[in-house]
Design a protein around this motif. Structure first.
Motif, short mmCIF file in Angstrom:
data_model
loop_
_atom_site.label_atom_id
_atom_site.label_comp_id
_atom_site.label_asym_id
_atom_site.label_seq_id
_atom_site.Cartn_x
_atom_site.Cartn_y
_atom_site.Cartn_z
N LEU A 98 0.85 -1.19 0.00
CA LEU A 98 0.00 0.00 0.00
C LEU A 98 0.89 1.24 0.00
N ASN A 99 0.75 2.06 -1.03
CA ASN A 99 1.51 3.31 -1.13
C ASN A 99 0.58 4.49 -0.87
N GLY A 100 1.08 5.49 -0.18
CA GLY A 100 0.28 6.69 0.07
C GLY A 100 1.09 7.94 -0.18
N ALA A 101 0.43 9.02 -0.61
CA ALA A 101 1.09 10.30 -0.85
C ALA A 101 0.13 11.44 -0.52
N THR A 102 0.68 12.59 -0.14
CA THR A 102 -0.12 13.76 0.20
C THR A 102 0.69 15.02 -0.04
N GLU A 103 0.00 16.16 -0.13
CA GLU A 103 0.68 17.45 -0.23
C GLU A 103 0.58 18.24 1.08
N LEU A 104 0.08 17.60 2.11
CA LEU A 104 0.10 18.22 3.44
C LEU A 104 1.54 18.28 3.93
N GLU A 105 1.77 19.10 4.95
CA GLU A 105 3.10 19.21 5.53
C GLU A 105 3.09 18.65 6.96
N GLY A 106 4.29 18.28 7.46
CA GLY A 106 4.40 17.74 8.80
C GLY A 106 3.50 16.53 8.99
N VAL A 107 3.61 15.58 8.07
CA VAL A 107 2.63 14.49 7.96
C VAL A 107 2.99 13.27 8.80
N GLU B 30 -3.50 10.16 -1.74
CA GLU B 30 -3.62 9.23 -2.87
C GLU B 30 -3.12 7.87 -2.40
N LEU B 31 -3.93 6.86 -2.61
CA LEU B 31 -3.56 5.50 -2.20
C LEU B 31 -3.42 4.63 -3.44
N ASP B 32 -2.31 3.90 -3.52
CA ASP B 32 -2.04 3.03 -4.66
C ASP B 32 -1.77 1.61 -4.18
N GLN B 33 -1.99 0.68 -5.07
CA GLN B 33 -1.69 -0.73 -4.80
C GLN B 33 -0.53 -1.16 -5.71
N ALA B 34 0.52 -1.67 -5.11
CA ALA B 34 1.69 -2.10 -5.89
C ALA B 34 2.02 -3.54 -5.56
N ARG B 35 2.40 -4.31 -6.57
CA ARG B 35 2.80 -5.71 -6.39
C ARG B 35 4.27 -5.87 -6.78
N ASP B 36 4.94 -6.81 -6.15
CA ASP B 36 6.33 -7.09 -6.50
C ASP B 36 6.40 -7.50 -7.96
N GLY B 37 7.19 -6.75 -8.72
CA GLY B 37 7.35 -7.07 -10.13
C GLY B 37 6.16 -6.67 -10.98
N GLY B 38 5.16 -6.02 -10.37
CA GLY B 38 3.97 -5.61 -11.12
C GLY B 38 3.80 -4.10 -11.10
N ALA B 39 2.91 -3.63 -11.93
CA ALA B 39 2.68 -2.19 -12.01
C ALA B 39 1.84 -1.71 -10.83
N SER B 40 2.02 -0.45 -10.49
CA SER B 40 1.24 0.15 -9.42
C SER B 40 -0.10 0.61 -9.98
N GLU C 195 -7.52 5.12 -5.03
CA GLU C 195 -8.39 6.30 -4.96
C GLU C 195 -7.56 7.50 -4.56
N SER C 196 -8.04 8.70 -4.88
CA SER C 196 -7.36 9.92 -4.45
C SER C 196 -8.41 10.94 -4.02
N TRP C 197 -7.99 11.85 -3.13
CA TRP C 197 -8.89 12.88 -2.60
C TRP C 197 -8.17 14.22 -2.67
N GLN C 198 -8.89 15.23 -3.11
CA GLN C 198 -8.32 16.57 -3.19
C GLN C 198 -9.19 17.54 -2.39
N PHE C 199 -8.62 18.70 -2.07
CA PHE C 199 -9.37 19.73 -1.36
C PHE C 199 -8.89 21.10 -1.82
N ARG C 200 -9.68 22.12 -1.50
CA ARG C 200 -9.30 23.49 -1.88
C ARG C 200 -8.64 24.18 -0.69
#
Length: 263
Positions: free
Chosen positions: A65-74, A137-147, A151-156
């Motif tokens: 499970l991969n996750g990413a965000t543009e928040l700070e001090g996460v 943003e949450l992604d699913q990655a497998r060993d030797g497979g593509a990510s 789902e992803s969530w945005q805000f203003r």
């Protein structure tokens, strides 16, 4: 077509189908939802949102499970729950991204991901469409497979000044639309509004607020002027009709008087 040829064609189609099925990757089926993801947040505000992944192993027994965000001090917190809703695992990660290995060995039936961080200044404001920042943003990655994206969530993101300017622009836009619907000439108001939008996009929010106010006042004045013109026009038409009625009545009476004298 003879049976021999039909048999060969059927065999070829079947083989092709099997090859395509073997090559094409199976799509990940992970249901994810969030009930507290904000649609907007102020710069400098602390934000917390939780995302729940159900049936994490419906397709793969092991994946990351991969996750990413543009928040700070996460800080990310990943919790695992079994079918009885008992917690069977928990890990925390710091930073704007994280990777967490998942396996059926954990007996997890549900994965809960919480992101905590501070809203950063987006650096590029936009009135339309509104500026957006990545909450998660949450992604699913497998060993030797593509990510694969789950789902992803945005805000203003906004500041006090940018929100005041946006409200002023929204009010001006509504005033211009109303004036235009009434038939008024709103070209001057539109020019002022466009200048206000340019000031907003340039992050000159005080100027944007002032120009938006001018645009709204110009639109309202145009609408009032158009209404007065219409009233004068309707009044003039009414006067003409009234004069015609009175004139017709006088003419009719004069005709009657002439008839009585002849009689």
């Amino acid at each position: 077509m003879n049976s021999n040829h039909s048999s060969k064609l059927l065999t070829l189609l079947l083989a092709t189908t099997l090859v395509v099925s073997a090559v094409a990757p199976a799509a990940a089926v992970v249901s994810v939802a969030s009930s507290d993801a904000p649609s907007e947040a102020e710069v400098g505000e602390d934000v917390t949102a939780t995302f729940t992944l159900e049936q994490p192993f419906s397709e793969y027994e092991e994946w990351t499970l991969n996750g990413a965000t543009e928040l700070e001090g996460v800080t990310w917190t990943v919790k695992l729950y079994d079918q009885a809703d008992d917690k069977v695992g928990q890990e925390s990660y710091d930073g704007q991204s994280f990777n967490h290995s998942l396996s059926t060995d954990s007996n997890a039936n549900e994965v809960e991901v919480t992101v905590e961080g501070t809203v950063a200044n987006p650096g590029n404001f936009s009135y339309a469409p509104p500026q957006q920042a990545l909450l998660a943003e949450l992604d699913q990655a497998r060993d030797g497979g593509a990510s694969q994206a789950i789902e992803s969530w945005q805000f203003r993101p906004y500041t006090t000044e940018s929100d005041e300017a946006r409200s002023a622009l929204d009010d001006a836009d509504a005033a211009i639309a109303d004036a235009e619907d009434s038939g008024a000439d709103v070209s001057e108001a539109r020019d002022q509004f466009d200048s206000a939008v340019s000031a907003f996009d340039g992050e000159n929010f005080e100027l944007a607020t002032d120009l938006a106010g001018d645009a709204g006042e110009t639109a309202n004045s145009a609408a009032e002027s158009n209404q007065q013109t219409q009233m004068l026009l309707y009044g003039g038409i009414g006067l003409v009709v009234l004069v015609a009625i009175i004139g017709g009545a006088l003419w009719y009476r004069s005709q009657q008087d002439s008839y009585d004298k002849l009689g």
